[in-house]
Write an enzyme that holds these catalytic residues in place. Sequence first.
Site, PDB file in Angstrom:
ATOM      1  N   SER A 137      49.783  65.861  31.233  1.00 33.37           N
ATOM      2  CA  SER A 137      49.645  67.279  31.546  1.00 33.37           C
ATOM      3  C   SER A 137      50.937  67.798  32.156  1.00 33.37           C
ATOM      4  O   SER A 137      51.710  67.045  32.768  1.00 33.37           O
ATOM      5  CB  SER A 137      48.489  67.494  32.540  1.00 33.37           C
ATOM      6  OG  SER A 137      48.489  68.813  33.045  1.00 33.37           O
ATOM      7  N   TYR A 182      43.424  66.034  40.508  1.00 29.94           N
ATOM      8  CA  TYR A 182      43.707  66.052  39.068  1.00 29.94           C
ATOM      9  C   TYR A 182      45.191  65.780  38.811  1.00 29.94           C
ATOM     10  O   TYR A 182      45.558  64.934  37.992  1.00 29.94           O
ATOM     11  CB  TYR A 182      43.301  67.406  38.495  1.00 29.94           C
ATOM     12  CG  TYR A 182      43.670  67.605  37.032  1.00 29.94           C
ATOM     13  CD1 TYR A 182      42.904  67.037  36.027  1.00 29.94           C
ATOM     14  CD2 TYR A 182      44.791  68.361  36.674  1.00 29.94           C
ATOM     15  CE1 TYR A 182      43.234  67.220  34.685  1.00 29.94           C
ATOM     16  CE2 TYR A 182      45.134  68.551  35.352  1.00 29.94           C
ATOM     17  CZ  TYR A 182      44.351  67.979  34.349  1.00 29.94           C
ATOM     18  OH  TYR A 182      44.687  68.161  33.041  1.00 29.94           O
TER      19      TYR A 182
END
Length: 678
Positions: A555, A568
């Site tokens: 990501s 996260y």
Amino acid sequence: MTNETVAALIARSNRLGADPRNTNYAGGNTSAKGTDTDPVTGGPVDLLWVKGSGGDLGTLKESGLAVLRLDRLRELTHVYPGIDREDEMVAAFDYCLHGRGGAAPSIDTAMHGLVDAAHVDHLHPDSGIAIATAADGEKLTAEIFGGRVAWVPWRRPGFQLGLDIAAIKAGNPGVIGTVLGGHGITAWGDTSEEAEANSRWIIETAAAYIAAQGASEPFGDNVAGFEPLPEAERHAKAAALAPVVRGLASTDKPQVGHYTDSEVVLDFLSREKLAPLSALGTSCPDHFLRTKVRPLVVDLPSSASVEEITERLTALHAAYREDYAAYYNRYADDTSPAMRGADPAIVLVPGVGMFSFGANKQTARVAGEFYVNAINVMRGAEAISTYAPIPESEKFRIEYWALEEAKLKRLPEPKALVGRIALVTGAASGIGKAIAARFAAEGACVVIADLDAEKARTAAEEIGTRDTAIGVAADVTDAAGVKAAFDAAALAFAGVDLVVNNAGLSISKPLADTTEADWDLLHDVLAKGSFLVAQQAARTMTAQRMGGDIIYISSKNSVFAGPNNVAYSAAKADQAHQVRLLAAELGEHGIRVNGINPDGVVRGSGIFAGGWGASRAAVYGVPEEDLGKFYAQRTLLKLEVLPEHVANAAFALVGGELTHTTGLHVPVDAGVAAAFLR
């Protein structure tokens, strides 16, 4: 518009081809003669409709028929230069085509055109080939069929064989068909119904004779220690062996595998005649063209360990390659095509089953089906006589036939990922599904692994066929579950080459609100899950010795400090560093490890639909339905990122152009300057 003659031919072909007792996949051919209107003269013209080269009877459509003018085809008998030059006649068929002619005429076209019957079937039934390969097949043909079926000694398919069968039909009014030595059967009739009935009568009469008169144990006694393993143990051993066997079978070029443990196969592997019969090889040209001249047989008992079998396979494979090269050198001359590869197409492991190989899953599966046909043929021949296939020299003439080589050269260029097997986690939706779909479109076999097994199976059905995609359950936080997914890939395709760590979830909370459970869940799925998948991927790939690719879908957040997502982003950073660590460790095995850093992939995303979208929209103060547009406006390119864009990057990494790239992180974020890698 399809005329009645063609419609009847298609229907007959589909009925015959639907039953494996009648013929094998893509084997045999059927034809019909009739009259149609010549669009040039407006008058009638006599035509032959015959299944074209490479088609399958069970799925035959009108487009799969070659259409030839019957008068011109029969005139070829006057220019036939003799058996030494009969291959030239295949090119001559092109001058007999009616209009565009439909499919390319096959080598068997002469058989159909020259026989004076309105409808002709040429089939490869197990029972018929059992008679054709029996040492006393001619005598058995007379005894079994009472003069209604004639014997034709082995002759390579071609124009002369068509002349031979035509002469038999002309000189024997009571004969309804032939047994072709070492090969199959041919039958005919004045109507489509009569031809089909005659074909079925020959097949069923042969089968009934074998059943009534044949020995009860034609393969000999069971050999102690070679009995089939219990199913669970058998499948576990097959899954462990499959990557090893595939790697060996891919020495010359990458192959996809198929595993078969049917009762027919397991029984053959447990019998005392396994070694001598398998050494004789198959006989019908359709069989050995797909299974190679003979299989590789593991000569160890069922109780042998995976390690023992692996060690023995290495030695047997080396011997097989030497033997195949010697076979080629015995018969090759200056006109022979180059040797196409010395690896086995069929590998038999007592107690476990059969691995068959091909350039793609369908060819691998069909090769296995053909060897099952061959086992049935050997059983039938041994039951009533002695199995006596065509000579090895004749097999070579077929395998390295110039016409067969020309057929191979006509095949289209394979897609970039043909021969490669991909496993994608979290692939039932979003980015994972898009990657799996792109890989499948580029020719790969794909394993859709997802926590939701039903959604995984549904996605697989949407993406491909039984030969290109399967769906499996996979909880990436559970080592046993991850291994089960890779075992499923091994049993379906014999290994894995491309692994995509995509499974994930998102929880967006400020530090103060992030619970220990939130932290543990994200790290279990993203960090631990990726570790477990990569670990199992490395085990499979090193066993295959074919290299491979592991891709992490990380990501932008792995390098960008955004608000309210500490758990996260920390887990994504863990994934990103795994890429670097594993690229360094696995490079010596030819395994490349790369990452992709997407951002703002809202549409189609299961994560965003599951609450992450609402959470991030609240953080940025925009309506959830506008979140994708919001992300696009903060990028340099002002473009929204879709799952397909991430799939494009994944294909770029594995598609053959970046062969010397590992340890790379590819941003797919439309340009986020703060996330530029430094």
